[in-house]
Write a protein that holds these residues in place. Structure first.
Motif, PDB file in Angstrom:
ATOM      1  N   GLY A 184      88.611  20.769  83.471  1.00 25.35           N
ATOM      2  CA  GLY A 184      87.425  20.619  84.312  1.00 25.35           C
ATOM      3  C   GLY A 184      87.756  20.716  85.784  1.00 25.35           C
ATOM      4  O   GLY A 184      87.062  21.400  86.542  1.00 25.35           O
ATOM      5  N   SER A 185      88.828  20.049  86.202  1.00 25.23           N
ATOM      6  CA  SER A 185      89.199  20.084  87.617  1.00 25.23           C
ATOM      7  C   SER A 185      89.677  21.485  87.998  1.00 25.23           C
ATOM      8  O   SER A 185      89.444  21.951  89.096  1.00 25.23           O
ATOM      9  CB  SER A 185      90.263  19.039  87.938  1.00 25.23           C
ATOM     10  N   ARG A 186      90.304  22.173  87.054  1.00 22.14           N
ATOM     11  CA  ARG A 186      90.747  23.556  87.287  1.00 22.14           C
ATOM     12  C   ARG A 186      89.514  24.448  87.460  1.00 22.14           C
ATOM     13  O   ARG A 186      89.480  25.305  88.346  1.00 22.14           O
ATOM     14  CB  ARG A 186      91.610  24.035  86.107  1.00 22.14           C
ATOM     15  N   SER A 187      88.494  24.223  86.639  1.00 19.59           N
ATOM     16  CA  SER A 187      87.256  24.998  86.734  1.00 19.59           C
ATOM     17  C   SER A 187      86.600  24.776  88.092  1.00 19.59           C
ATOM     18  O   SER A 187      86.142  25.722  88.729  1.00 19.59           O
ATOM     19  CB  SER A 187      86.279  24.600  85.633  1.00 19.59           C
ATOM     20  N   ALA A 188      86.563  23.521  88.522  1.00 19.13           N
ATOM     21  CA  ALA A 188      85.958  23.181  89.819  1.00 19.13           C
ATOM     22  C   ALA A 188      86.729  23.878  90.941  1.00 19.13           C
ATOM     23  O   ALA A 188      86.132  24.396  91.890  1.00 19.13           O
ATOM     24  CB  ALA A 188      85.963  21.673  90.016  1.00 19.13           C
ATOM     25  N   ASP A 235      93.555  10.953  71.271  1.00 17.75           N
ATOM     26  CA  ASP A 235      92.288  11.050  72.012  1.00 17.75           C
ATOM     27  C   ASP A 235      92.535  11.087  73.517  1.00 17.75           C
ATOM     28  O   ASP A 235      91.904  11.860  74.237  1.00 17.75           O
ATOM     29  CB  ASP A 235      91.364   9.876  71.669  1.00 17.75           C
ATOM     30  N   VAL A 236      93.441  10.255  73.999  1.00 17.52           N
ATOM     31  CA  VAL A 236      93.753  10.208  75.430  1.00 17.52           C
ATOM     32  C   VAL A 236      94.328  11.552  75.890  1.00 17.52           C
ATOM     33  O   VAL A 236      93.954  12.069  76.938  1.00 17.52           O
ATOM     34  CB  VAL A 236      94.724   9.047  75.766  1.00 17.52           C
ATOM     35  N   ILE A 237      95.201  12.122  75.079  1.00 13.03           N
ATOM     36  CA  ILE A 237      95.795  13.420  75.414  1.00 13.03           C
ATOM     37  C   ILE A 237      94.704  14.491  75.483  1.00 13.03           C
ATOM     38  O   ILE A 237      94.654  15.278  76.428  1.00 13.03           O
ATOM     39  CB  ILE A 237      96.895  13.812  74.396  1.00 13.03           C
ATOM     40  N   ALA A 238      93.805  14.492  74.489  1.00  9.04           N
ATOM     41  CA  ALA A 238      92.710  15.473  74.464  1.00  9.04           C
ATOM     42  C   ALA A 238      91.814  15.305  75.686  1.00  9.04           C
ATOM     43  O   ALA A 238      91.420  16.283  76.323  1.00  9.04           O
ATOM     44  CB  ALA A 238      91.896  15.311  73.185  1.00  9.04           C
ATOM     45  N   LEU A 239      91.506  14.052  76.020  1.00  8.51           N
ATOM     46  CA  LEU A 239      90.655  13.756  77.174  1.00  8.51           C
ATOM     47  C   LEU A 239      91.323  14.231  78.468  1.00  8.51           C
ATOM     48  O   LEU A 239      90.689  14.854  79.314  1.00  8.51           O
ATOM     49  CB  LEU A 239      90.378  12.254  77.250  1.00  8.51           C
ATOM     50  N   THR A 240      92.614  13.947  78.604  1.00  8.42           N
ATOM     51  CA  THR A 240      93.368  14.368  79.789  1.00  8.42           C
ATOM     52  C   THR A 240      93.330  15.882  79.942  1.00  8.42           C
ATOM     53  O   THR A 240      93.084  16.395  81.030  1.00  8.42           O
ATOM     54  CB  THR A 240      94.830  13.876  79.697  1.00  8.42           C
ATOM     55  N   LYS A 241      93.549  16.598  78.816  1.00  7.32           N
ATOM     56  CA  LYS A 241      93.515  18.066  78.858  1.00  7.32           C
ATOM     57  C   LYS A 241      92.142  18.548  79.318  1.00  7.32           C
ATOM     58  O   LYS A 241      92.043  19.470  80.119  1.00  7.32           O
ATOM     59  CB  LYS A 241      93.812  18.642  77.467  1.00  7.32           C
ATOM     60  N   GLN A 242      91.083  17.896  78.805  1.00  4.37           N
ATOM     61  CA  GLN A 242      89.714  18.280  79.148  1.00  4.37           C
ATOM     62  C   GLN A 242      89.444  18.061  80.635  1.00  4.37           C
ATOM     63  O   GLN A 242      88.851  18.900  81.301  1.00  4.37           O
ATOM     64  CB  GLN A 242      88.739  17.454  78.290  1.00  4.37           C
TER      65      GLN A 242
END
Length: 95
Positions: free
Chosen positions: A54-58, A43-50
């Motif tokens: 998100g920061s890449r999108s921003a 879950d932590v890995i998935a959250l980190t990827k997300q």
């Protein structure tokens, strides 16, 4: 005297069974904990990827906004140049 022997043996056997059950319980608890830790890690890995996505999108949005502002400036400058050229053309036509 003779009655104490079997009672002690029965108690020892019960204690042995209890420690056996305790060992099995401990083992299953360890298994569950390992499962939970693995699940949390995933879950932590998935959250980190997300979050990274998100920061890449921003970052990309910011870049697009900056490019738009730069182009807007160029468009305004071009519009100004066209207006001046139209005035010059009108003056040349009068001459």
């Amino acid at each position: 005297g003779p009655r104490r022997g079997p009672t002690k043996m029965a108690a020892a056997s019960a204690a042995g069974g209890a420690s056996d059950a305790q060992a099995r319980f401990g083992h299953s608890v360890k298994g569950l904990l390992t499962e939970k830790v693995t699940s949390c890690g995933t879950d932590v890995i998935a959250l980190t990827k997300q979050v990274l996505k998100g920061s890449r999108s921003a970052e990309l949005l910011g870049q697009a906004a900056r490019n738009m502002v730069m182009q807007e400036d160029t468009i305004l400058h071009s519009e100004d140049s066209l207006r001046k050229m139209a005035i010059i053309t009108t003056h040349l036509q009068y001459q």
